[in-house]
Enzyme design. Sequence first.
Site, PDB file in Angstrom:
ATOM      1  CE  LYS A   1       4.803   5.880   1.060  1.00 14.36           C
ATOM      2  NZ  LYS A   1       4.244   4.223   1.283  1.00 14.36           N
TER       3      LYS A   1
ATOM      4  CB  SER B   1       5.777   2.555  -2.260  1.00 22.52           C
ATOM      5  OG  SER B   1       4.733   3.002  -0.778  1.00 22.52           O
TER       6      SER B   1
ATOM      7  CB  SER C   1       5.121   0.014   1.136  1.00 22.75           C
ATOM      8  OG  SER C   1       4.803   0.015  -0.731  1.00 22.75           O
TER       9      SER C   1
HETATM   10  N1  GLN Z   1       4.365  -2.318  -3.880  1.00 23.30           N
HETATM   11  C1  GLN Z   1       3.268  -2.341  -3.713  1.00 23.30           C
HETATM   12  C2  GLN Z   1       2.323  -1.929  -4.518  1.00 23.30           C
HETATM   13  O1  GLN Z   1       2.798  -1.235  -5.500  1.00 23.30           O
HETATM   14  C3  GLN Z   1       2.770  -1.952  -2.002  1.00 23.30           C
HETATM   15  C4  GLN Z   1       2.566  -1.118  -2.013  1.00 23.30           C
HETATM   16  C5  GLN Z   1       2.498  -0.515  -0.694  1.00 23.30           C
HETATM   17  O2  GLN Z   1       2.483  -0.795   0.499  1.00 23.30           O
HETATM   18  N2  GLN Z   1       2.281   1.233  -0.058  1.00 23.30           N
HETATM   19  O3  GLN Z   1       1.087  -1.809  -4.297  1.00 23.30           O
END
Ligand code: GLN
Length: 462
Positions: free
Chosen positions: A57, A132, A156
């Site tokens: 990532k 994400s 995420s």
């Molecule tokens: N979807 C969650 C957020 O927007 C988690 C994101 C993540 O785990 N990086 O913060």
Amino acid sequence: MSVRAIARAVGDRLRDADRRNLNATLHWSQELLDQEADRIDAGPLDGRLAGIPIALKDNIVTVEQPTTCGSRILEGYRSPYNATVVDRLRASGALNAAKTNMDEFAMGSSTEHSAFGRVLHPTDPTRVPGGSSGGSAVLVAAGVVPAALGSETGGSVRQPAAFCGVVGLKASYGRVSRYGLVAFGSSLDCVSVFGRTVSDAGAVLEVISGYDSRDVSTHDRAPLTPLDPLADLRGLTFGLPREYFPPDLHAGVRAGLDRTIAAVRALGGKVVEVSLPHSHHAVATYYVLAPAEAAANLARYDGVRFGVRREGGAHDLTHLYRATRGEGFGPEVRRRILLGTYVLSAGYYEAYYTKAQQVRGLIARDFQAAFATGIDLLLTPTTPTPAFVAGEKVDDPVGMYLADVFVCPASLAGLPALSLPVGESEGLPIGAQLIAPNWEEAPMLAAAAALEATLGPAREVR
Ligand code: GLN
């Protein structure tokens, strides 16, 4: 075969993914792949992941490629050092395959918030892959790489793993070093793993985990050992938290979970109902704490030290900050900084931030109480629905946040958890989540491997 040959094959698959416009990668080149491969071929091929291509990532810093976090503000930024997880992968002989597209600064659940365009779901281009860490999930689901690293702050990796039909594995907070993972919510951030199978994900976790003097939150407790899959689940009790099975749960998700519960029973495991009464508050709690930490962490992007710099007309710091941050950050990141600054400000700090910290404690205590009753693992859906349609939630932040209802409680509690593909609904993958007590990754992986053997492995979607 030589690693050079593997690098060629991976390059072919990456080109194929590019032709399909999946938009899953931000930086990769055949030249770098070949160069990395030659370095590995020249050394002793005795590492645990020798020659295995792994995608990263783009919030995990690497010297060889830029690190942008999916943000304009870091466009072209190059780190002078590698993240600890990258050094560990290198030492084990792994091939750095590509840097993957992501929601800007890992804020999002659909990978539509990348400054470099949305990532497409590998089977249905009208849908999102989750987020994400969407780019990493897609590269594994599309068979480009067998494994990839993502990051989790609040789900995420597990959430996109469920949407794309692969395994997503988050370890206990502190199991994997965060050194070189660009900070979002430091009390929650975990480098996490996508794999096509439980044993692949476990093998990568084993390599990247362990104490790191550069991250004070890491431990050397109960080091991971190679996966020892269980032949059956006799003697194990699975708790089904009733709050995670609401009556209006999506029918396809429900069917996937029913199939998983039947597999647990067929393998001799016991299934009991439990309650995690405060999980209901997890999304609200998370969206106070994560933005608060993000507002503090993202203060460093000021136009002076990293990436983009905009003068904003006048030659003073206020204009520099305003112009750089105003142009550099996308709308969701700006929303989080505003939210976080608000909940940390005088007069609101106790009402929001302190209160959320207290509720975080209650959520963690629910898990401890459930495990104290003799439950070995919790079994829940990973997501409330299968992959949703692109565009459906981008302008509905709360709707987007609710995509994390089942994954963010374990993040707040710091517990290890994974998502396992357990079937499909109308052609879209469904994931089941296992949550284990702290430091109990090994038994969680062993049980997941037994379920995987019964339910069948992930399907390659090329
Ligand atoms: N979807 C969650 C957020 O927007 C988690 C994101 C993540 O785990 N990086 O913060």
